[in-house]
Design an enzyme around this catalytic site. Sequence first.
Site, PDB file in Angstrom:
ATOM      1  N   TYR A 116      -0.736   7.729 -22.073  1.00 28.53           N
ATOM      2  CA  TYR A 116      -1.437   8.095 -23.305  1.00 28.53           C
ATOM      3  C   TYR A 116      -0.447   8.023 -24.456  1.00 28.53           C
ATOM      4  O   TYR A 116       0.420   7.150 -24.473  1.00 28.53           O
ATOM      5  CB  TYR A 116      -2.086   9.478 -23.127  1.00 28.53           C
ATOM      6  N   LYS A 171     -25.804   1.597  -6.062  1.00 27.75           N
ATOM      7  CA  LYS A 171     -25.349   0.229  -6.306  1.00 27.75           C
ATOM      8  C   LYS A 171     -23.859   0.203  -6.627  1.00 27.75           C
ATOM      9  O   LYS A 171     -23.101  -0.626  -6.115  1.00 27.75           O
ATOM     10  CB  LYS A 171     -26.142  -0.367  -7.475  1.00 27.75           C
TER      11      LYS A 171
END
Length: 462
Positions: A116, A171
């Site tokens: 970060y 899925k």
Amino acid sequence: MTAARLPSAGFSITVRLALSADPGAAGRLATVVGQAGAIVTALDVVASDNKRMTVDLTCDTSDASHAEQVTHILDAMPDFDVKKVSDRTFLMHLGGKIEVTPKVPLRNRDDLSMAYTPGVARVCMAIAENPDDARRLTIKRNTVAVVTDGSAVLGLGNIGPAAAMPVMEGKAALFKKFGDVDAWPVCLDTQDTDEIVNIVAALAPTYGGINLEDIAAPRCFEIEARLRERLDIPVFHDDQHGTAIVVLAALTNALRVVGKEFKDVRATVVGCGAAGTAIMRLLEKAGIGDIIPVDRDGALHSTMECENETWKWLGRHFNKGDYSGDLSGAVEGSDVFIGVSAPNILKGSDVAKMAKDPIVFALANPDPEISPTEAARYAAIVATGRSDQPNQINNVLAFPGVFRGLLDAQARDWNDDAAVAAAKAIADCVGTEKVNATYIVPSVFDPNVAPAVAAAVKQVMR
């Protein structure tokens, strides 16, 4: 009591109950469940003393009503005391089925400074200067959006985006399990074509591919076409192309078994929505002799009058003999029946009128166009969409490997050549030495399938 459907793990229940601690109690329990039409899959002792024992009985039932009937029968037995009933499918879905896990360690200040701020700013500027670096330096290289509007979910119809979430989660889990692709559900609270196209286009920078899912026809055709024009990543409607790929793979091996060539074959395809249309287009690409498209009003032909532009195109493009009658007449003399439509619309007597060594793919789920047992009386080869029958036509054989190959190739589009290559890879995973009437497609758990499909697609698309 006779169940209307075959018992399935999709309606599996676990019943906790107390019963007498005599040697025959477990046997009586299993007998009662069997007589009720369910299948015992596990019996575990939870606690026991010299008078009573507590067990967890797990069994497959045929639907929710059947599960309730089995429970009531058990509860009515004088020597059984039902304590609790758990629906194993709902338990699996509690809290969702997928999660995000960091790929890099975040153990100390140095890790945070690189993952970060401030270090991440350097990576951001590199991508700003060269946008293609997003494929190399972000999740874009391995991430797919599973997009739906909830308008055609499984066989459930237009149930909306929230109710579609469990399917899209599933899925995404399959993408990861079989293709090591990081997929994420994107369920949109709109069924306006323009809105869907604009939203997906706006989201596209995050993803390396778009998998459209359970969007009703004919809207799905326009959405896919417009997104393919606008985006520089592959757009793949699995209900169309995934189904078509696996059908082509299965038919390739089925024709090998019966000794027929594509060019000599006539097929009848029932159901002219998303899946049926894609199947017909891909079979034409593979060189099939002729196809008679059939929908609810009968065969589509060149002189028919209707407002559906897709049906008009199918009627003009296929059906060389311009047959205009019903399904029974269309099937007569056909080598292949492919159903992606509705249950129980084909009769055994219809199959008996087909050409020598007929092939029947009855793919409506959960109840096929004809009972597999009835079809097998006349057909040389029978396939369904069910996991409890031989020759299951399942899209999971295609889409994980297809997207793995597209992402590895950093593909910007998708084409029929890649679909044919994927189908050939699936068919070849069975092997000419093993293919037979009950084994025309590999198992969805065959570890060789997804890598083979990925390699074939990458070869075409690179």
